[in-house]
Design an enzyme around this catalytic site. Structure first.
Site, mmCIF file in Angstrom:
data_model
loop_
_atom_site.group_PDB
_atom_site.id
_atom_site.type_symbol
_atom_site.label_atom_id
_atom_site.label_comp_id
_atom_site.label_asym_id
_atom_site.label_seq_id
_atom_site.Cartn_x
_atom_site.Cartn_y
_atom_site.Cartn_z
ATOM 1 N N HIS A 293 -10.752 -19.047 9.750
ATOM 2 C CA HIS A 293 -10.082 -19.574 8.547
ATOM 3 C C HIS A 293 -8.836 -20.369 8.938
ATOM 4 C CE1 HIS A 293 -12.390 -17.505 5.526
ATOM 5 N NE2 HIS A 293 -12.031 -16.292 5.896
ATOM 6 N N THR B 211 9.545 3.191 -1.822
ATOM 7 C CA THR B 211 10.564 4.061 -2.399
ATOM 8 C C THR B 211 11.776 4.137 -1.470
ATOM 9 O OG1 THR B 211 8.771 5.334 -3.370
ATOM 10 C CG2 THR B 211 10.948 6.330 -3.419
ATOM 11 N N GLU C 94 -10.783 -14.262 10.925
ATOM 12 C CA GLU C 94 -9.503 -14.765 10.399
ATOM 13 C C GLU C 94 -9.049 -16.008 11.157
ATOM 14 O OE1 GLU C 94 -8.311 -13.889 7.648
ATOM 15 O OE2 GLU C 94 -9.689 -12.200 7.438
ATOM 16 N N PRO D 95 0.823 -1.215 0.000
ATOM 17 C CA PRO D 95 0.000 0.000 0.000
ATOM 18 C C PRO D 95 0.864 1.276 0.000
ATOM 19 C CG PRO D 95 -0.535 -1.433 1.878
ATOM 20 C CD PRO D 95 0.638 -2.034 1.191
ATOM 21 N N PRO D 96 0.295 2.395 -0.411
ATOM 22 C CA PRO D 96 1.042 3.654 -0.424
ATOM 23 C C PRO D 96 1.559 3.999 0.978
ATOM 24 C CG PRO D 96 -1.123 3.939 -1.446
ATOM 25 C CD PRO D 96 -1.092 2.565 -0.855
ATOM 26 N N THR E 241 4.092 2.727 2.644
ATOM 27 C CA THR E 241 4.699 1.676 3.456
ATOM 28 C C THR E 241 6.227 1.655 3.321
ATOM 29 O OG1 THR E 241 4.121 0.171 1.655
ATOM 30 C CG2 THR E 241 2.755 0.093 3.626
HETATM 31 P P1 ADP Z 1 5.806 4.335 -0.679
HETATM 32 O O1 ADP Z 1 6.844 4.498 -1.732
HETATM 33 O O2 ADP Z 1 5.587 2.922 -0.260
HETATM 34 O O3 ADP Z 1 4.517 5.018 -0.986
HETATM 35 P P2 ADP Z 1 7.596 5.991 0.765
HETATM 36 O O4 ADP Z 1 8.849 5.208 0.670
HETATM 37 O O5 ADP Z 1 7.447 7.124 -0.180
HETATM 38 O O6 ADP Z 1 6.347 5.038 0.650
HETATM 39 O O7 ADP Z 1 7.425 6.484 2.278
HETATM 40 C C1 ADP Z 1 7.170 7.830 2.602
HETATM 41 C C2 ADP Z 1 7.874 8.208 3.882
HETATM 42 O O8 ADP Z 1 7.290 7.512 4.987
HETATM 43 C C3 ADP Z 1 9.325 7.828 3.920
HETATM 44 O O9 ADP Z 1 10.124 8.811 3.338
HETATM 45 C C4 ADP Z 1 9.584 7.699 5.412
HETATM 46 O O10 ADP Z 1 9.791 8.961 6.004
HETATM 47 C C5 ADP Z 1 8.285 7.157 5.931
HETATM 48 N N1 ADP Z 1 8.325 5.696 6.008
HETATM 49 C C6 ADP Z 1 7.568 4.822 5.290
HETATM 50 N N2 ADP Z 1 7.855 3.554 5.620
HETATM 51 C C7 ADP Z 1 8.820 3.606 6.563
HETATM 52 C C8 ADP Z 1 9.540 2.609 7.300
HETATM 53 N N3 ADP Z 1 9.309 1.293 7.125
HETATM 54 N N4 ADP Z 1 10.470 3.018 8.195
HETATM 55 C C9 ADP Z 1 10.699 4.331 8.367
HETATM 56 N N5 ADP Z 1 10.062 5.309 7.710
HETATM 57 C C10 ADP Z 1 9.125 4.976 6.817
HETATM 58 ZN ZN ZN Z 2 -12.662 -14.401 5.121
HETATM 59 MG MG MG Z 3 6.694 5.624 -3.401
#
Ligand code: ADP
Ligand code: ZN
Ligand code: MG
Length: 466
Positions: free
Chosen positions: A275, A56, A272, A50-51, A53
């Site tokens: 299941h 990137t 859950e 998901p977005p 997480t």
């Molecule tokens: P995605 O690409 O999955 O949408 P991003 O990598 O752009 O997410 O995450 C956005 C910001 O959220 C990162 O720059 C960081 O500051 C924070 N973040 C997200 N996931 C983590 C993580 N697992 N640990 C630390 N910071 C995180």
């Molecule tokens: Zn179910």
């Molecule tokens: Mg991203």
């Protein structure tokens, strides 16, 4: 970018995939060592989740750890381009990367570029198609031994053109999921460095009240809390600032539907666990790998992951019937515990109905309808749109019999699920409680999920060779 300035220390809560990520880093660092025996890292790795997480972030951290250049491009950048430009950009990107090897190419938002061709765009968007074709050509053309590692990220793997996922392209997926409580705690700790907080700040408590939040949400939360504290002219950020910030943030996220109310979490936990216990009770079923009540991207509220023990090419009647029991067990658990059912099982029921129907109409496994194949799938083309058509070879009378047979199978499965859970009621309660506390649990943490032989297995092999 020559130095992304991001390392694994900046990414928290990804312990379960760290091994795979480290492997990529070690390949980039010791190319020659791997090449010695002819090994190379898989060509393309797709980060799915998901977005927010941290996909990137993870990609940058791999480049940072390996100290190699990072070429990145986002799928959405291609959308507005003039005809031919996108394809040229892709070619250019791969050329540059080859010269800079070892290095990483990262394609963010791959779905914007790699949507299934021909769907929803009749004769439209030639540009995107050309770009995608160029990307496919580059993927096939490059040799991973050159030291270019290809990463891409998407939060919608289901819309990707299947051509992208074929062997030798993006054939490896790493799931980056919403963090559980332990993960959230670790992520909070990474971001707390940026603010001044009271020494005895109860981080565990913050992790506890933030189910469903992603890494990006948590980073945002830390900042919001600092704003709240500043507003009340405090000398540091305290727990009360976090609770205030959580309320604001969650109100925003709740509307997006990814944070559950506590009574809903209870229902999901029992669902859950139902299941999972059913799967562990039926010997023909795959092992339970993980149970979770962390909401997932595709609108599901929790999930149970099973891990196939072997590749299977033949599926027995017994397995299909057991599969039905596992699918029904979510709703059966809800009914057993709360005396009523919810809409949460809609997807399970849909899948169960499909299986039961195929059992009857395609695999000839119903004693009533016998061995005849009554429906077959046919693929047809309309323009470049692939159509799946069902061909039906039967009368009204048979149609009614099919409906009855399908309903009978589902009822039977529901009954078995219910009986099984009644028998394991203690495990169900204990498991749901543990799940509510920890959000994700594995069979190691809750041994009741390990295979139990409560029902005898009868293997009836049926030749469904495909
Ligand atoms: P995605 O690409 O999955 O949408 P991003 O990598 O752009 O997410 O995450 C956005 C910001 O959220 C990162 O720059 C960081 O500051 C924070 N973040 C997200 N996931 C983590 C993580 N697992 N640990 C630390 N910071 C995180
Ligand atoms: Zn179910
Ligand atoms: Mg991203």
């Amino acid at each position: 970018e020559h130095d992304t300035q991001v390392t694994f220390a900046d990414v928290a809560g990804i312990d379960d995939v760290k091994g795979e990520l480290t492997e990529i880093v070690s390949f980039l660092k010791n190319k020659a060592w791997y090449a010695r025996l002819g090994a190379h890292v898989p060509k393309g790795t797709l980060l799915v989740g998901p977005p927010g997480t941290g996909k990137t972030l993870v990609a940058k951290a791999i480049a940072g750890e390996a100290a190699v250049p990072f070429f990145s491009i986002s799928g959405s950048e291609f959308v507005e381009m003039f005809v031919g430009v996108g394809a040229a950009r892709v070619r250019d990107l791969f050329d540059q990367a080859r010269q800079a090897a070892p290095c990483i190419i990262f394609i963010d938002e791959l779905d914007a570029l790699g949507k299934m061709r021909g769907v929803g765009s009749f004769g439209g968007n030639d540009e995107k198609e050309q770009t995608l074709n160029q990307l496919l050509a580059e993927l096939d053309g490059f040799d991973p031994r050159e030291g270019v590692v290809l990463l891409a990220a998407t939060n919608r793997p289901e819309v990707l053109d299947p051509a992208l996922l074929r062997a030798g392209r993006f054939d490896r997926q790493i799931l980056i999921d919403r963090p559980d409580r332990k993960g959230r705690l670790a992520i909070l700790k990474v971001h707390l460095h940026k603010i001044i907080y009271k020494d005895d700040l109860d981080c565990e408590r913050i992790a506890e009240i933030t189910p469903g939040l992603t890494g990006a949400d948590l980073a945002n939360l830390v900042n919001e809390a600092a704003i709240v504290a500043t507003r009340r002219s405090s000398q540091w950020v305290e727990l009360q600032d976090f609770t205030a910030a959580v309320e604001r943030l969650v109100a925003g996220i709740e509307r997006k539907g990814s944070v559950l109310r506590s009574d809903e979490r209870q229902v999901v936990a029992y669902h859950e666990m139902g299941h999972a216990l059913a799967a562990s009770s039926l010997p023909a079923m795959d092992l339970v790998h993980k149970v979770s009540i962390i909401p997932r991207a595709a609108g599901s509220l929790g999930y149970t992951l099973q891990r196939p023990t072997d590749d299977r090419y033949l599926i027995s009647t017994q397995m299909l019937r057991d599969r039905l029991v596992v699918l029904m067990a979510g709703r059966a658990a809800e009914h057993l515990v709360f005396g009523q059912v919810s809409t949460g099982a809609a997807d399970d029921l849909g899948r169960a109905t499909d299986i039961a129907r195929q059992l009857v109409t395609r695999f000839g496994m119903s004693p009533v309808l016998g061995q005849a194949v009554l429906e077959r799938q046919q693929a047809g083309y309309l323009g470049d749109l692939l159509l799946r058509q069902e061909r039906k070879d039967y009368s009204e009378q048979t149609a009614r019999e099919i409906d009855l047979a399908v309903r009978g199978l589902l009822e039977e499965a529901y009954g078995r699920a219910r009986a099984l859970l009644e028998q394991r009621r203690n495990d169900l309660d204990a498991g749901a409680r543990l799940l509510l506390a920890k959000e994700t649990i594995t069979p190691e943490e809750f041994p009741a999920l390990q295979p139990q032989a409560n029902e005898p297995a009868t293997y009836v092999l049926v030749d469904a060779t495909k």
